[in-house]
Design a protein around this motif. Structure first.
Motif, PDB file in Angstrom:
ATOM      1  N   SER A 128       0.818  -1.214   0.000  1.00 58.24           N
ATOM      2  CA  SER A 128       0.000   0.000   0.000  1.00 58.24           C
ATOM      3  C   SER A 128       0.852   1.266   0.000  1.00 58.24           C
ATOM      4  O   SER A 128       0.577   2.213  -0.748  1.00 58.24           O
ATOM      5  N   MET A 129       1.903   1.293   0.816  1.00 56.35           N
ATOM      6  CA  MET A 129       2.760   2.473   0.849  1.00 56.35           C
ATOM      7  C   MET A 129       3.505   2.625  -0.465  1.00 56.35           C
ATOM      8  O   MET A 129       3.654   3.736  -1.003  1.00 56.35           O
ATOM      9  N   ASN A 130       3.952   1.505  -1.018  1.00 55.15           N
ATOM     10  CA  ASN A 130       4.631   1.542  -2.313  1.00 55.15           C
ATOM     11  C   ASN A 130       3.683   2.073  -3.387  1.00 55.15           C
ATOM     12  O   ASN A 130       4.082   2.862  -4.258  1.00 55.15           O
ATOM     13  N   LEU A 131       2.422   1.663  -3.320  1.00 53.40           N
ATOM     14  CA  LEU A 131       1.440   2.100  -4.304  1.00 53.40           C
ATOM     15  C   LEU A 131       1.168   3.598  -4.187  1.00 53.40           C
ATOM     16  O   LEU A 131       1.049   4.300  -5.202  1.00 53.40           O
ATOM     17  N   MET A 132       1.095   4.117  -2.978  1.00 58.43           N
ATOM     18  CA  MET A 132       0.859   5.549  -2.818  1.00 58.43           C
ATOM     19  C   MET A 132       2.016   6.371  -3.368  1.00 58.43           C
ATOM     20  O   MET A 132       1.818   7.433  -3.971  1.00 58.43           O
ATOM     21  N   TYR A 133       3.242   5.881  -3.183  1.00 59.55           N
ATOM     22  CA  TYR A 133       4.391   6.557  -3.793  1.00 59.55           C
ATOM     23  C   TYR A 133       4.326   6.456  -5.320  1.00 59.55           C
ATOM     24  O   TYR A 133       4.634   7.411  -6.032  1.00 59.55           O
ATOM     25  N   ALA A 134       3.927   5.290  -5.834  1.00 57.93           N
ATOM     26  CA  ALA A 134       3.850   5.097  -7.280  1.00 57.93           C
ATOM     27  C   ALA A 134       2.784   5.992  -7.901  1.00 57.93           C
ATOM     28  O   ALA A 134       2.973   6.541  -8.997  1.00 57.93           O
ATOM     29  N   LEU A 135       1.667   6.159  -7.209  1.00 61.87           N
ATOM     30  CA  LEU A 135       0.630   7.074  -7.683  1.00 61.87           C
ATOM     31  C   LEU A 135       1.154   8.500  -7.702  1.00 61.87           C
ATOM     32  O   LEU A 135       0.949   9.248  -8.665  1.00 61.87           O
ATOM     33  N   HIS A 136       1.842   8.868  -6.636  1.00 59.97           N
ATOM     34  CA  HIS A 136       2.420  10.215  -6.546  1.00 59.97           C
ATOM     35  C   HIS A 136       3.427  10.445  -7.668  1.00 59.97           C
ATOM     36  O   HIS A 136       3.467  11.524  -8.269  1.00 59.97           O
ATOM     37  N   ALA A 137       4.228   9.437  -7.981  1.00 55.68           N
ATOM     38  CA  ALA A 137       5.221   9.559  -9.057  1.00 55.68           C
ATOM     39  C   ALA A 137       4.544   9.759 -10.409  1.00 55.68           C
ATOM     40  O   ALA A 137       5.140  10.323 -11.335  1.00 55.68           O
ATOM     41  N   ASN A 138       3.298   9.322 -10.515  1.00 56.23           N
ATOM     42  CA  ASN A 138       2.521   9.503 -11.745  1.00 56.23           C
ATOM     43  C   ASN A 138       1.598  10.719 -11.658  1.00 56.23           C
ATOM     44  O   ASN A 138       0.662  10.843 -12.453  1.00 56.23           O
ATOM     45  N   ASP A 139       1.867  11.585 -10.711  1.00 56.30           N
ATOM     46  CA  ASP A 139       1.109  12.833 -10.552  1.00 56.30           C
ATOM     47  C   ASP A 139      -0.368  12.563 -10.246  1.00 56.30           C
ATOM     48  O   ASP A 139      -1.253  13.285 -10.706  1.00 56.30           O
ATOM     49  N   ILE A 140      -0.624  11.526  -9.467  1.00 58.42           N
ATOM     50  CA  ILE A 140      -1.981  11.194  -9.053  1.00 58.42           C
ATOM     51  C   ILE A 140      -2.117  11.452  -7.555  1.00 58.42           C
ATOM     52  O   ILE A 140      -1.433  10.827  -6.744  1.00 58.42           O
ATOM     53  N   ALA A 141      -2.972  12.388  -7.191  1.00 59.21           N
ATOM     54  CA  ALA A 141      -3.203  12.708  -5.788  1.00 59.21           C
ATOM     55  C   ALA A 141      -3.926  11.534  -5.122  1.00 59.21           C
ATOM     56  O   ALA A 141      -4.767  10.884  -5.743  1.00 59.21           O
ATOM     57  N   ASN A 142      -3.607  11.273  -3.868  1.00 61.97           N
ATOM     58  CA  ASN A 142      -4.206  10.113  -3.204  1.00 61.97           C
ATOM     59  C   ASN A 142      -4.276  10.279  -1.691  1.00 61.97           C
ATOM     60  O   ASN A 142      -3.596  11.136  -1.120  1.00 61.97           O
ATOM     61  N   ILE A 143      -5.087   9.451  -1.078  1.00 64.05           N
ATOM     62  CA  ILE A 143      -5.221   9.467   0.378  1.00 64.05           C
ATOM     63  C   ILE A 143      -5.530   8.057   0.873  1.00 64.05           C
ATOM     64  O   ILE A 143      -6.375   7.363   0.297  1.00 64.05           O
ATOM     65  N   PRO A 144      -4.837   7.579   1.916  1.00 62.15           N
ATOM     66  CA  PRO A 144      -5.133   6.259   2.480  1.00 62.15           C
ATOM     67  C   PRO A 144      -6.316   6.338   3.434  1.00 62.15           C
ATOM     68  O   PRO A 144      -6.443   7.281   4.219  1.00 62.15           O
ATOM     69  N   LEU A 145      -7.194   5.344   3.357  1.00 59.13           N
ATOM     70  CA  LEU A 145      -8.382   5.296   4.208  1.00 59.13           C
ATOM     71  C   LEU A 145      -8.427   3.934   4.895  1.00 59.13           C
ATOM     72  O   LEU A 145      -8.395   2.894   4.237  1.00 59.13           O
ATOM     73  N   THR A 146      -8.508   3.936   6.201  1.00 58.60           N
ATOM     74  CA  THR A 146      -8.412   2.702   6.975  1.00 58.60           C
ATOM     75  C   THR A 146      -9.516   1.707   6.649  1.00 58.60           C
ATOM     76  O   THR A 146     -10.652   2.071   6.347  1.00 58.60           O
TER      77      THR A 146
END
Length: 213
Positions: free
Chosen positions: A141-159
């Motif tokens: 999940s953390m790797n995916l959030m960084y990967a989204l950010h690297a692709n200029d995709i804003a994101n937020i984790p939700l429990t």
């Protein structure tokens, strides 16, 4: 909002409270500045990712999402079991339904362009590893959030840390296989030209690192 600000100010003055802006408040960001940092070395890139609650209107391309998923293929997992399973939701009704069931994004989920539910295939683990899929799922999940950010995709984790009964209801509503465990829900969208985030002051690493020699 003006009335709320006035009431807050009156409360602070009445009780002689001086807000510590180093630990609270908001920070404004500019998309061009963040976009430039997305290609910088990790020490700069990693510090430029924030959880976003205020998304833009520009559509997120499927190509960028797929590139983010591609970047995550080498995420480490116990014995290389690669238990991560992703469910991407772009239908508005499904997004609204899942967010309501998640119960932690009521004030901002309507600006999501999509959701990514990160799950783990529990059949990848033995009976004596009851929590390993949470570890592997967290890494992914953390790797995916960084990967989204690297692709200029804003994101937020939700429990997704709900009780078993509620998780079963979510899985049934979203047609998630019985052998999968929801780990994290990620809301995504595009960036605005300018937006604000919570200051969210972080602890110094020195406050929680122990050197054992």
């Amino acid at each position: 909002m003006t009335v709320i600000k006035q009431q807050l100010q009156s409360f602070l003055e009445k009780h002689r409270i001086q807000p510590d802006t180093a630990y609270a408040g908001i920070v404004w960001f500019d998309h061009e500045d963040i976009k430039a940092k997305e290609n910088e070395p990790f020490r700069i890139f990693s510090q430029s990712r924030y959880s976003i609650r205020d998304f833009g209107m520009d559509p997120v391309s499927q190509d960028k999402l797929e590139d983010a998923f591609k970047l995550c293929e080498r995420t480490p997992s116990a014995c290389n079991r690669q238990s991560a399973r992703l469910h991407v939701f772009t239908d508005r009704d499904k997004i609204n339904q899942l967010c309501k069931m998640q119960m932690g994004c009521k004030g901002f989920y309507k600006s999501f362009q999509g959701l990514i539910l990160v799950c783990a295939d529990m059949t990848c683990y033995s009976f004596h590893e009851p929590n390993q899929y949470f570890v592997d799922g967290g890494l992914y999940s953390m790797n995916l959030m960084y990967a989204l950010h690297a692709n200029d995709i804003a994101n937020i984790p939700l429990t997704m840390g709900h009780k078993t009964k509620h998780l079963k209801a979510i899985k049934k509503a979203m047609s998630i296989p019985a052998n999968e465990m929801p780990i994290l829900l990620i809301g995504y969208g595009s960036y605005k030209d300018k937006w604000k985030v919570a200051a969210s002051k972080r602890k110094s690493w020195k406050s929680y690192v122990s050197w054992n020699s």
